[in-house]
Design a protein around this motif. Structure first.
Motif, PDB file in Angstrom:
ATOM      1  N   PRO A 110       0.922  -1.399  -0.294  1.00  0.00           N
ATOM      2  CA  PRO A 110       0.185   0.221  -0.203  1.00  0.00           C
ATOM      3  C   PRO A 110       0.238   1.502  -0.223  1.00  0.00           C
ATOM      4  N   GLY A 111       1.879   1.030   0.571  1.00  0.00           N
ATOM      5  CA  GLY A 111       3.322   2.339   0.478  1.00  0.00           C
ATOM      6  C   GLY A 111       3.578   2.589  -1.186  1.00  0.00           C
ATOM      7  N   THR A 112       3.795   1.570  -1.691  1.00  0.00           N
ATOM      8  CA  THR A 112       4.542   2.077  -2.606  1.00  0.00           C
ATOM      9  C   THR A 112       3.700   1.802  -3.922  1.00  0.00           C
ATOM     10  N   HIS A 133       7.281  -5.302   4.779  1.00  0.00           N
ATOM     11  CA  HIS A 133       6.029  -5.336   3.970  1.00  0.00           C
ATOM     12  C   HIS A 133       5.279  -6.972   4.412  1.00  0.00           C
ATOM     13  N   ARG A 134       6.651  -7.747   3.723  1.00  0.00           N
ATOM     14  CA  ARG A 134       6.547  -8.922   2.858  1.00  0.00           C
ATOM     15  C   ARG A 134       5.067  -9.691   3.192  1.00  0.00           C
ATOM     16  N   ASP A 135       4.773  -9.362   4.749  1.00  0.00           N
ATOM     17  CA  ASP A 135       3.421 -10.314   4.680  1.00  0.00           C
ATOM     18  C   ASP A 135       1.744  -9.119   5.073  1.00  0.00           C
ATOM     19  N   TYR A 136       2.181  -7.643   4.411  1.00  0.00           N
ATOM     20  CA  TYR A 136       0.927  -6.592   4.072  1.00  0.00           C
ATOM     21  C   TYR A 136      -0.428  -7.287   3.724  1.00  0.00           C
ATOM     22  N   ASN A 137       0.600  -8.451   2.639  1.00  0.00           N
ATOM     23  CA  ASN A 137      -1.188  -8.948   2.028  1.00  0.00           C
ATOM     24  C   ASN A 137      -2.404  -9.590   2.756  1.00  0.00           C
ATOM     25  N   ARG A 138      -1.565  -9.952   4.170  1.00  0.00           N
ATOM     26  CA  ARG A 138      -2.518 -10.971   5.335  1.00  0.00           C
ATOM     27  C   ARG A 138      -3.123  -9.826   6.302  1.00  0.00           C
ATOM     28  N   LEU A 139      -2.679  -8.549   6.173  1.00  0.00           N
ATOM     29  CA  LEU A 139      -3.108  -6.952   7.699  1.00  0.00           C
ATOM     30  C   LEU A 139      -3.968  -7.223   8.047  1.00  0.00           C
ATOM     31  N   PRO A 165       5.276  -4.935  -6.353  1.00  0.00           N
ATOM     32  CA  PRO A 165       4.357  -6.491  -5.429  1.00  0.00           C
ATOM     33  C   PRO A 165       5.305  -6.859  -3.823  1.00  0.00           C
ATOM     34  N   TYR A 166       5.208  -7.272  -3.156  1.00  0.00           N
ATOM     35  CA  TYR A 166       5.624  -6.845  -2.037  1.00  0.00           C
ATOM     36  C   TYR A 166       6.808  -7.530  -2.060  1.00  0.00           C
ATOM     37  N   ASP A 167       7.714  -7.125  -1.078  1.00  0.00           N
ATOM     38  CA  ASP A 167       9.373  -8.062  -1.278  1.00  0.00           C
ATOM     39  C   ASP A 167       8.951  -9.114  -0.688  1.00  0.00           C
TER      40      ASP A 167
END
Length: 870
Positions: free
Chosen positions: A513-515, A525-531, A518-520
């Motif tokens: 959501p910041g950039t 932020h690797r787990d932001y897809n399950r915040l 795709p997640y690095d």
């Protein structure tokens, strides 16, 4: 006799007639009170504690003149019969604090916390004349008392070796007043302090009035508490509440001057279950964590009874579904099960049983929320069922922020937290008097709740579903401001009501959501897809852990960022002055810890908090399920007493003991009956107070209808222990051919009573959703009353929220539908009517014996002179 004397004589005779009527009414009313069972004419309410103490404090320090003034004062709200609870400490005539509006003891993170001048620290300490080494959470706790302040840095865990630190730091306002709430630990929480019924402890209030405790102004480095030139500087002892600076002596003696100004208030503690004599357990009981604070006092009162004590072993860590299952299976640890809801009709029972009403409790929504501008606590809040539903379904978009490149689809477009929800703001206007928090923190206002199946969750979510707006929201209909339910919680995929809180949404934004990239896979932020999965984590350790989290100001979220190698840490405690915490618990804990609680919308739309009057009013609105004899509020049903009761707290629930009417030894049955008799007696278990055997704060006693049922049920328990034949068994049955049956709003329940092998059938008539029938527990034929767990209510009412065919019917195999009241319930109404007639007759008699009106009336009745004594 003169005309004047004759008139006076007539008036005296008329007055005697009136007095006789009043006397007859008084006798009638008192007779009703005697005939009703203990507790029938009393409703327990909370009251202020009589052991509040105010003592003199230290002379105030006046910085402007560098002199001392008059002594201040310290007040402690309760000093006797303490349990694990919060105590309110306040003071007047203290030096106003400077350079800040709040402090946190031992916490210098997130701001210049130690820049507050002249703070106040409150300790719980061992003994009535404590040394600094006796004060829990202090930097010297547990060290050598002979060394005074000449002590080295404390060892790890020495400050609070048993439980989290409970020391509190606070500020004094400009008018010299201030306050703090401190949790009082018993020996159960802190064995090293050992505060119990035989070991007194103290509350120590310590104002920091400055002075050179660190020896900066002396040649030998010794303290000079008369030297105040450095009070407001960075090295000044009056700045900060931590006292951590190591002085010139090399010891942690920075608290010495503040300690010299302390005020000590001795306190005493109530006996706890550990105080009961070690002996064989008479009764083993379990269930209903919502009731455990009341049960603790009842259990201790029972075991300490002088003549014939009954020892009860109570397991509070088992929830109601677990306790009901253990009881129905006849397990050794469940002679009695405590519950709010009745057992499932499909569950086999090892023995017949009955429900004994013990009182009433509430489900409370407590909160710690601070004004971000003033850092002062906000003490009032209104919530309706839809707002509570939003909180419990993760429907706020905590992770979205200004400029975010991506959002979480399940909550996209929703407000960032409760305090930015237009519905909440409309319901809780500030009128520029204060400010609600922002949505800066992801943990915002997700509620702290207990995991695991419980009646609390079932009752709460049933109340939510009874509300048309909340029910529509959960089905997917947005509110009028456009907010929608988290898609993972729509009732089409996750139907309410539920028995346990389980987080359903572990989704998140598809890209960073910041950039927007795709997640690095190796980045923070690797787990932001399950915040969403980090937001909310129901506590599995029970309601005590819920209250503890709120006391410690700690949310249950997990930090978003991945930090190698540990991964995701738990969210830390929020700072005093910037809190936004909500927790769901029982009213007993909320009262014990003095938590602010939200006012909830009841059936009339009025907002009521879980106070004793609000819960007592609601308990009078219960309606009775004719199949089980258990009661509940008729949420969502119109034309009931609750639907018109503006004073009722909506989340009031009854407390029951499931107890066997046979199948146990005579001694066991007698012990059970004796314990329940003491609990339901208006002179002991129903008497509000903090003493063993009394009704703890946060609960209200039985209503007259509940007292009637309790008396009949306990008599049946005793009958099971009596010699001379099989016990009486009462079983709710289905319709009988050729006999009265259910019609419209009238429910007729045949009840088969079998005594010594001979069966007879009687009928309980109940009215559902019609007029005000059953508003006070029911007065229908047979005395059952209307049912919130029964047939459908009037058209358009939204229907009932508990089903007669669901979990409310009596268990099979000869289990007991709770005893219903008979003629005894009618005694008081009948005598009240008779009394009113007599009261009316007195003035009428007086009127007819004198005056022109009396003469005209007597002229219409030839024998009136003789009849009225002339």
């Amino acid at each position: 006799m003169s005309p004047h004397e004759a008139g006076a004589a007539r008036r005296r005779r008329g007055l005697r007639v009136y007095c006789a009527a009043v006397l007859a009414w008084t006798v009638s009313f008192m007779t009703a009170l005697v005939l009703l069972p203990p507790g029938a004419h009393t409703i327990a309410t909370a009251h202020a504690d009589a052991s509040s103490v105010t003592v003199a404090g230290p002379p105030v320090w006046i910085p402007a003149t560098q002199t001392t003034g008059a002594k201040g004062s310290v007040t402690v709200s309760q000093t006797e019969n303490l349990v694990d609870q919060m105590v309110h400490v306040s003071w007047t005539g203290f030096t106003p604090s400077t350079h800040g509006s709040f402090v946190v003891f031992g916490n210098s993170n997130g701001g210049n916390w130690n820049a507050v001048g002249y703070p106040v620290v409150v300790y719980e300490c061992r003994g009535t004349d404590p040394k600094i080494t006796d004060c829990y959470g202090g930097f010297h706790y547990g060290q050598d008392p002979t060394a005074g302040f000449q002590l080295p840095s404390e060892s790890a865990g020495l400050q609070a070796p048993d439980f989290p630190s409970n020391v509190v730091a606070a500020v004094t306002r400009g008018d010299g007043t201030g306050s703090a709430d401190i949790e009082m630990y018993t020996a159960s929480q802190s064995p090293t302090m050992g505060c119990d019924a035989t070991h007194q402890c103290s509350i120590v209030v310590e104002p920091n009035y400055g002075g050179d405790a660190l020896g900066f102004s002396t040649e030998d480095g010794s303290a000079d508490c008369t030297y105040h030139d450095g009070d407001t500087g960075l090295s000044g002892a009056a700045t900060g509440a931590e006292y951590e600076t190591v002085g010139a002596s090399g010891f942690e003696d920075g608290e010495q001057c503040a300690w010299n100004q302390r005020t000590v208030v001795p306190v005493s503690f109530a006996p706890v279950p550990a105080a009961c004599p070690a002996s064989a357990t008479d009764v083993a009981a379990e269930g209903m964590p919502m009731l455990d604070r009341a049960l603790t006092q009842w259990v201790v009162g029972s075991c300490l009874a002088g003549v014939d004590p009954v020892t009860v072993q109570y397991s509070s860590d088992l929830t109601e579904p677990e306790a009901r299952a253990d009881f129905l299976q006849g397990r050794a640890g469940a002679d009695v099960a405590f519950t709010s809801l009745p057992a499932s009709p499909t569950a086999a029972s090892a023995r017949p049983y009955t429900y004994v009403p013990l009182g009433n409790t509430g489900i409370a929504i407590a909160f710690f929320v601070d004004d971000p501008k003033t850092h002062l606590p906000i003490t009032s809040m209104k919530l309706n069922a839809r707002l509570v539903a939003k909180l419990l379904t993760q429907s706020y978009d905590y992770e979205n922020f200004v400029g975010a490149k991506s959002d979480t689809a399940s909550v996209a477009g929703n407000p960032g937290c409760l305090f930015k929800d237009p519905e909440f703001i409309a319901l809780n206007p500030t009128n520029n008097a204060f400010t609600w928090p922002t949505c800066a923190a992801q943990d915002g206002s997700e509620p702290i709740v207990a995991g695991g199946q419980s009646d609390l969750v079932r009752e709460l979510t049933t109340w939510i579903m009874s509300d048309p707006d909340a029910s529509a929201f959960l089905s997917g209909k947005p509110d009028q401001w456009g907010m929608h339910v988290d898609s993972f919680y729509k009732t089409s995929v996750y139907p309410y009501p539920i028995d346990s809180f389980v987080a359903q949404d572990a989704s998140g934004p598809p890209v960073d959501p910041g950039t927007g990239l795709p997640y690095d896979p190796q980045g923070t932020h690797r787990d932001y897809n399950r915040l969403k999965g980090f937001e909310w984590n129901p506590i599995q350790a029970g309601l005590d852990a819920v209250a503890r989290s709120l006391v410690l100001q700690t949310p249950t979220c997990i930090l978003q960022n991945y930090e190698a190698p540990a991964g995701h840490a738990k969210c830390g405690p929020q700072n005093l002055g910037s809190r936004s915490l909500i927790a769901i618990m029982d009213s007993g804990r909320a009262a014990a810890f003095s938590f602010p609680t939200a006012a909830l919308a009841n059936g009339t739309g009025a907002y009521v908090t879980p106070t004793a009057p609000g819960m007592a009013s609601a308990a009078l609105d219960y309606v009775t399920d004719p199949k089980t004899g258990t009661q509940s509020l008729p949420w969502g049903v119109g034309h009931t007493g609750y639907a018109g009761d503006t004073a009722a707290y909506p989340l009031t629930v009854p407390n029951y003991a499931m107890a066997p009417t046979s199948g146990v030894s005579a001694a066991k049955a007698t012990d059970i009956a004796e314990f329940l008799t003491a609990v339901t007696d208006s002179r002991s278990g129903q008497l509000p107070g903090n003493q063993p055997g009394q009704l703890a704060p946060g609960y209200v006693g039985v209503t007259p209808a509940q007292a009637q049922q309790a008396g009949a049920a306990i008599a049946k328990i005793r009958a099971g222990a009596a010699p001379g034949g099989a016990p009486t068994t009462v079983t709710a049955t289905g319709p009988v051919t050729g006999q009265p049956a259910t019609s419209g709003n009238v429910v007729v329940t045949p009840v088969t009573t079998t005594k010594n092998g001979t069966a007879s059938v009687s009928y309980i008539t109940s009215t559902i959703g019609s007029g005000d029938a059953g508003a006070n527990g029911g007065t229908g034929s047979g005395g059952s009353g209307s049912s919130s767990k029964g047939a459908a209510g009037p058209a358009g009412s939204g229907g009932p929220t508990h089903s007669l065919s669901g979990s409310t019917a009596a268990a099979a195999l000869g289990s007991v539908s709770a005893d219903t009241a008979g003629f005894g319930r009618l005694i008081l109404p009948i005598l009240l009517i008779v009394g009113l007639v007599l009261v009316a007759a007195g003035p009428a008699a007086l009127l007819l014996t004198t005056g022109a009106a009396g003469a005209k009336l007597r002229s219409l009745w030839p024998n009136s002179a003789r009849r009225f004594g002339r």
